[in-house]
Structure formats: C-alpha cells, structure tokens
Enzyme design. Sequence first.
Site: not given
Length: 790
Positions: A503-504, A506, A509, A511, A526, A621
């Site tokens: 999914l992406g 971060g 790490g 996801v 994640k 963050d």
Amino acid sequence: MSAIAPPILFLLFISFLGGRAQQITLGSSLSPTTPPTSWPSPSGLFKFGFYRQDTGFAIAIWLVGNESDTVVWTANRDDGLLSSNAKLQLTKDGSLLVQTEQGKEMPIADTTEASSASMLDSGNFVLYSKNSSVIWQSFDRPTDTILGGQRLSSEQQLISGSSRTNHSSGRFCLRMQGDGNLVLYPVNTLITPRDAYWASNTYGRPVTYFYLNDTGNLAFGNSSGVNYMYRGVSSAKINAIYRATLESDGIFRLYAHYEGVSSLEWEALDNTCKVKGFCGFNSYCTFNDDKPYCLCLPGFNYTDQNDMTLGCRRNFSESQCRGGKENAVLYYISEMESISWNDINLPLLSKRMPKEECSLSCLEDCNCAAASYKDGTCFMYELPLKYIIRDTSSTMMAFIKVGNKSLNHSNDTYGPEPSPILTTSISITSNKAIVKIVCLTLGFSLFLCSSIAVSIHLIYKIQVLKYKRLLDIGELGLTEEVTLRTFSYNELSRATNHFKEELGKGSFGAVYKGTLYRGRRVIAVKRLEKLVEEGEREFQAEMQAIGRTHHRNLVRLLGYCSEGSKRLLVYEYMSNGSLAKLLFGATRRLYWDERVRIALDIARGILYLHEECEAPIIHCDIKPENILMDEFWTAKISDFGLAKLLMPDQTRTFTGVRGTRGYLAPEWQKNTPISVKADVYSYGIVLLEILCCRKNLDVNVSEPEQILLASWVYKCFVAGELHKLVLGEDADKNVLENMVKVALWCIQDEPVLRPTMKSVIFMMEGITEVSIPPSPTDISLWALTTFPAS
Ligand SMILES: *[C@@H]1O[C@H](CO)[C@@H](O)[C@H](O)[C@H]1NC(C)=O
Ligand SMILES: *[C@@H]1O[C@H](CO)[C@@H](O)[C@H](O)[C@H]1NC(C)=O
Ligand SMILES: *[C@@H]1O[C@H](CO)[C@@H](O)[C@H](O)[C@H]1NC(C)=O
Ligand SMILES: *[C@@H]1O[C@H](CO)[C@@H](O)[C@H](O)[C@H]1NC(C)=O
Ligand SMILES: *[C@@H]1O[C@H](CO)[C@@H](O)[C@H](O)[C@H]1NC(C)=O
Ligand SMILES: *[C@@H]1O[C@H](CO)[C@@H](O)[C@H](O)[C@H]1NC(C)=O
Ligand SMILES: *[C@@H]1O[C@H](CO)[C@@H](O)[C@H](O)[C@H]1NC(C)=O
Ligand SMILES: *[C@@H]1O[C@H](CO)[C@@H](O)[C@H](O)[C@H]1NC(C)=O
Ligand SMILES: *[C@@H]1O[C@H](CO)[C@@H](O)[C@H](O)[C@H]1NC(C)=O
Ligand SMILES: *[C@@H]1O[C@H](CO)[C@@H](O)[C@H](O)[C@H]1NC(C)=O
Ligand SMILES: *[C@@H]1O[C@H](CO)[C@@H](O)[C@H](O)[C@H]1NC(C)=O
Ligand SMILES: *[C@@H]1O[C@H](CO)[C@@H](O)[C@H](O)[C@H]1NC(C)=O
C-alpha cells in the site's frame, strides 16, 4: 493436530487390544438408505454413518438415545447435506471418503494409508495403519462437542452448531488459548477480551489442553498430565457417558447420558443474554418468561423478521445529518433505563458530564448513534451497537438517537450494513487446505509467535486482563483495558498473500494490504524495518500503550506480531488512502469545507495523543502521508506511538532526528529537548498545505517568492492578500484568515510561542480569539536548509 497424545493413544490401545472394537475392513461401505447405514460401536451406544438431517444426510457420529439421538461429531459440516444416493467408503487403497450423487469424491479423513477402521465405545472413530497404530481419529477434530476422554488441545476450538438440528458452523466458539485460558467468543470477532463472554480464568497456568474425563470432570493438563481440576465431581454416575457441547445459543454445557436419557450437569453461563452476539447488531437482549429475547432498539427494525437474533437496522434516513444544533430537527433521543452495555470497544470518547449534556452531545454528533450514561460518565457509540442487555438490576441509562424522517428504502443507507460477524454463520468450503487456512485465520495460531514473546505478553496480560471484570459494565471506563491480538508471522504472511499488495512505504517500513476472516475484514500490515533495536519487553509495552488509544481520528491498531526480529503491526484498513494523495495527487480539489473539517479532525487526533490518552505520545512525524482517510472521509492519524513514548517530565531528548524534512520543528536541529510542541510545528505546516492544497516546497510556481509556502503565506498575510492562496475557491474569508493565523502561530521558531493543540482547536473553532502572529523567524532559512537539495 494429527499428533496423538500418548495418554489417548494408550487408552485406545487398551480398548483395541481388549478386542471389543469391531474392525471395519478395507472395501466396506455405507449408504444413507439401504443398510448398513452406519457402523456401530461394540456397545451400540455410538454410531458412525449417515445421519438424517432435515431433507438430507450428514456423515456424523451420534450417541443413540431412547427418544432422540445426539450428534457429537459431523464430517465436513459446512459442505451441505448429502442426497440419498451418496456412498461412504473405506476404499481398498485406504482412504475414507464419500461419493456424492454427482460422483464427486470428498475425503472424510486426510489419510490414504488406512488399513482398517473402528467405531470405539468412547465415541471416537479411528483409522489404523498397517502396524495397528492410530493414524486418524475423530477425537482430533472436534466440531462442537468433546466426549469423556477427549481433549481440546492448545489453539483448538469448538464451534457451535447453527441450531439445535442444523450442525453446520454457527456463531460461537470455545477456544483453548495458548495462554492457558479457555474462552468463549462470538466467531469472527477479533478474539480479544472485549468480545469474550466467558473464560475459565486459567491463563498463566502451565496447561496446554482442556480435558473431559470419563467420569465427568473438566480439567486442564500439560504433557506431564492433568494438573488443574476445573470442575470436579465426587460422585459420578456409573456407566454414564459425558459430553460437553458448545450449543447453538453460545453456552458451553456438560451433559451426562445415562440409560438413554441425558441430564444437564453443568453450564458455563446461566444467562443467555450474557452471551455476546446472541442478539445481533442494534438489538438488545431481555428476558420474557425466562426466555431470552432480542428486541430492536428504538428507531431500528429487524433485519429478518423471522429470526430476531439476526439484529436490526435503522428505519430512518440519516443522509441529512450535518451535526450541531440542526440535528434537533432531524433527530430526537429515546431514553431507555436499566441498560447494561457490554461493549467496551469505544470508538468515540467517554467523558464525565451531566446527563442532559450526554444526551445532547450524542444528538449533535453525526457519528454518535447512541450513548450510555452511568454515575456521571457518558459513553458514546457508533453503529453498529452491540452487546446490550436490558436488566432491571442495572442503573445505566441509554440514549438512542432516532430520526424523525422515515427511511425511503429505495434511496438511502442504513448506516454501515451489519457485517456478517454476528449475523451469519460461517460456511467452510470442502477443500481441506482452505479449511486449514480458515481455522488459522480464525485465530488458531494465535500463539505461534515466539514463546518468549508470548510469555512476556502473558505476564502482562495476567495483570491486565480480568475477563470477569470485562463482563461487568460497572467497571467500564475505569478499567478501559484493551488487549491487542497477537498474530503469528505465518498468519500475517497468509493474510497478506505473502506481502503481495504493497500500500505504501512509511518511515518505519512497508505497509501491505491483507484480509482476515476469509476476506471479511480488510487490514493493513506494517512491517517494521528501521526500528531501533529494542528489547522485547519495551516493544510489548509500546504496543500495549498504542493499543489503549481509542479515538475517532486515530487509525486503530488491531494487533501485532513479534517473532524474533520480525515485527509487524496490524491496523484497520483505510480505504480512501492518504491525505497527501488527496491534496497533491487528486483529480478534484477537495472542497474548502471538507478541508476545514479534515484540518480539525487532525487537530483533535493530535490533541488526544498529547493530552487525553493515558501516556502522552509525541507523534514526531505529522505529515499528510501519515493522515489516512476512511470510507466515510474521516481523517485518521497513523504511525503514532512508534517514536517512543513521551516521558512524563517531557524533557527526554531524542537521539537522532526522526520525522520528515519539511515538517520538522527547528529544535530537532538545535539538539534541544523535543516536546509535544514539535508536533504542533508539523501540524502548522500540514495546516498550510491543507489550506492551499500544495506542498510546502514547490518549485513549479509562477513567482519565486511562492516556492516556500510558509513564507509566501506570511507575506500574503502581512499584505492582506490571503485570497491569493485560494484563488477561485469559495472559501470563507474570515475562516481562512483565522486558519492562517493559527498555522502561523504553530510554526513559530520558539516552541514556547507555539500554542498547545487544545488552544489550536479553540482558536480554529472560534472559541478563543487569535492574536496577530509574529513572523515565524528564520522560516525560510530553516526550511531551506532542511530540505533535501534539489
Ligand atoms: C507404524 O507406522 C507409522 C507410519 O505409518 C510409523 O510412523 C510408526 O512409527 C509405526 N509404529 C510402529 C509401532 O511401528
Ligand atoms: C444450516 O445452516 C446453514 C447456515 O446457517 C444454512 O446455510 C443451511 O442451509 C442450514 N441447513 C438446513 C438444512 O437448514
Ligand atoms: C476423572 O477425574 C477424577 C478427579 O481427578 C478422578 O478421580 C477420576 O478417577 C477420573 N476418572 C477417570 C476415568 O479417569
Ligand atoms: C506441567 O505442569 C506442571 C505443574 O503441574 C509444571 O511443573 C510443568 O512445568 C508443566 N510442564 C510444562 C511442559 O509446561
Ligand atoms: C432407555 O432404554 C434403556 C435400554 O433400552 C432402558 O434400560 C431405560 O430404562 C430406558 N430409559 C427410559 C427413560 O426410558
Ligand atoms: C421505526 O421504529 C420505531 C420502533 O423502533 C417505530 O416506533 C417507528 O414508527 C418506526 N418508524 C418508521 C418510519 O418506520
Ligand atoms: C418498522 O417496523 C414497524 C413496526 O414494527 C413498521 O410499522 C415500520 O413500517 C417498519 N419500518 C421499516 C422502515 O421497515
Ligand atoms: C422531531 O422529533 C422531535 C421529538 O419528537 C420534535 O421535537 C421535532 O419537532 C421533530 N421535528 C420534525 C421536523 O418533525
Ligand atoms: C422513495 O424515493 C423514490 C425516489 O427517490 C420515490 O420514487 C419513491 O416514491 C419514494 N418512496 C417513498 C415511500 O417516499
Ligand atoms: C437520493 O435522494 C437525493 C435527494 O434527497 C437525490 O439527490 C438522489 O439522487 C437520490 N438517490 C437515488 C439513488 O435515488
Ligand atoms: C472512498 O471510499 C468510498 C467507499 O469505500 C469509495 O466509494 C470511494 O471511491 C473512495 N474514494 C477514493 C478517492 O478512493
Ligand atoms: C507546473 O504547473 C503547471 C500549471 O501550473 C502544470 O501544467 C505543469 O504540469 C506543472 N509541472 C510540473 C512538473 O509539475
């Protein structure tokens, strides 16, 4: 599961040597209508074969009774019924299978090396290999019942039948957990204490199985034998057969069968209303003539008029809800007394307030479907509402929001459709492999994670968990104990299809998207990669702290896995992606009103982290990539709590810069202590980006002075030209100015000048005035030096 524990083997061996068991030889077969239809045990008390159920046949083991038989085991229980033309065979080459009318062969036992079979007097159907050892037995695969001499091993479970007469999988399960506890849950829940409704309270004991012995004692044991008696009886009925069944109403009961009749010996609960999920979503349980009933809450109608336990759905329209005072026209509050609400899973906040305010807050909040009130504390709930009991001894009140406007069925929503969790039984396909996966995803392998992880987790759990207390609504809010589910690595690997769909990425790490419960619950997994090496205990503690956070604007952590160096977090899945995607990558610009709402949502989430949750958390963050949108477009903050918990004195210094350039507060560079104000700075930048729909740094602009958003905004603000920021948009001038002022305060160089998140919200809501912000000094210098060279 196929490993046979020595004591049982021994027992079988004795009975085998005793020659009582009748040998079923290879090539034998049964048919539903022409005898033989079953293979009896030597005493004739148990039979294995075709059992008539409604309009068809199931392959089952049953206990023969004078008036009615009792099914104790069913093969392939969710495959549907067989017709009268089916045929059961112990084939010449050593498999036990059923041939359907269509000629399909379905295995009953996953072995092909049988050389004989026996229906034993214990109720166990066994297959033997050539050297007379047991290679398969029905006692290893319990369905809803265990019999005298049978055990439920660690991570095994019983699943209730659909109804008294329908033996396919129903709505409840009894799990022998790896922590030693035997627990009842509704199926398809997350298997956390929140959903548990009964437990043996044996967690922490050195036990690995649950056992019913031949004289009706319920006990626990481990490899060195039975070591904890749960229910001991002094005078057992001679020659009685004992059976413990998780029945279709969710209650685990022990029966003695004696001379063809059965008597109830013991039951786990005597109040069916306390079975969580007995009544489906949006209904409550009450007693009428000692019979439990499920009734719809005000404003709800049964989903299925013919089965009241399946829950209810709204009978009014909700599409017009805009929140605030306007709601008083659309809705009213229906009060109920003597309510006991067992759902401690609180998506909305619980707060101390007067009763009238509780009722009003719910009325005015579009997310609130109902509230409960007791002893000065108000709890608000979203749909679906669950685990509600009406019980005259309770002093809790409930406020249910009911709409004035009737529901036009052809054009509306009922709120989230009740998920199948409590309303449908599960159906399992015939494929053995899938059955296994299903069992695993249901949580069989909960404790396959490293044993160290488990034991540390256990010690924690033992102190924190009080299943009994969770059942008592009186404790609610005081305890707010929530335990996360632990997953095994394999389980998550399967859930994500071997980490296929990313999914992406971060800051910690990648996801991945995954599903649990055969696709019914979508999750985001994640994989932590860049975490500072920290001890197991610290990791567990941080997970628990994150697990205790509950807020509408925070992404919910569902569980985690810690297996050696592998650390994974399981979150609820946010279907609408990140705010970054919406702001910078969307085809359509988000409407001004939507953006203002999102900005407030984020502020509320941060406020919760800073001030309202148990241990304050600095996010470190905050950026649009870490703000996710759910299907209802609610903004939720993710990735919180991973940057270490804030020490109470707020003076902890972090080693090494965390966070993302462009959103970092100046103090990161100056090596001064990091406080919650660092998040306020990042929020200020994000707020500017939301207001202007562009990144803080953008080189593709018409004028060089616009490259850095923060300094351009300040210039516009001083020049009284804020409209330049939202050209062509229908933005409220006052709101815009207010928001810009708040953002400029947030990005002040000096942390003490920045407001707290609480003041930010007060200012944004117009509750307090916003004074003129000074220039955020060094704005350009700082930001430029911290951007990656480009
Ligand atoms: C019997 O055969 C099985 C394999 O089919 C083997 O695992 C087991 O050890 C054998 N037992 C004895 C007593 O020989
Ligand atoms: C038994 O229950 C299952 C699930 O509730 C259902 O699909 C099935 O049709 C039922 N069988 C009979 C014979 O009613
Ligand atoms: C069942 O357990 C009780 C209590 O430990 C014991 O007295 C009894 O002998 C056991 N019965 C059998 C058949 O093992
Ligand atoms: C089994 O239980 C006993 C206590 O009855 C305990 O001393 C022993 O360590 C346990 N064995 C295992 C393998 O857990
Ligand atoms: C049930 O049947 C058994 C044997 O057939 C008999 O001994 C017993 O009395 C019967 N019980 C009842 C309650 O009829
Ligand atoms: C909705 O249900 C309530 C009972 O819960 C009933 O009083 C009301 O009339 C219903 N409204 C509509 C529009 O059906
Ligand atoms: C809800 O049920 C009530 C009666 O119980 C009925 O009058 C009403 O029409 C139902 N409303 C809907 C939307 O089904
Ligand atoms: C909605 O119901 C409440 C309470 O019954 C009532 O005060 C209000 O006037 C109603 N509004 C409309 C528009 O019917
Ligand atoms: C529901 O809405 C549709 C179209 O929106 C309309 O045609 C229908 O008449 C409405 N039904 C009722 C009962 O208001
Ligand atoms: C539902 O109703 C709204 C107005 O209330 C209308 O704009 C919309 O087109 C309707 N949707 C459907 C599917 O009928
Ligand atoms: C947001 O979620 C809704 C519901 O899941 C979906 O229909 C819609 O397409 C999503 N929008 C985006 C931009 O993903
Ligand atoms: C720069 O902005 C213009 C319009 O403002 C746009 O058409 C162009 O694609 C942008 N270029 C880049 C590299 O983003």
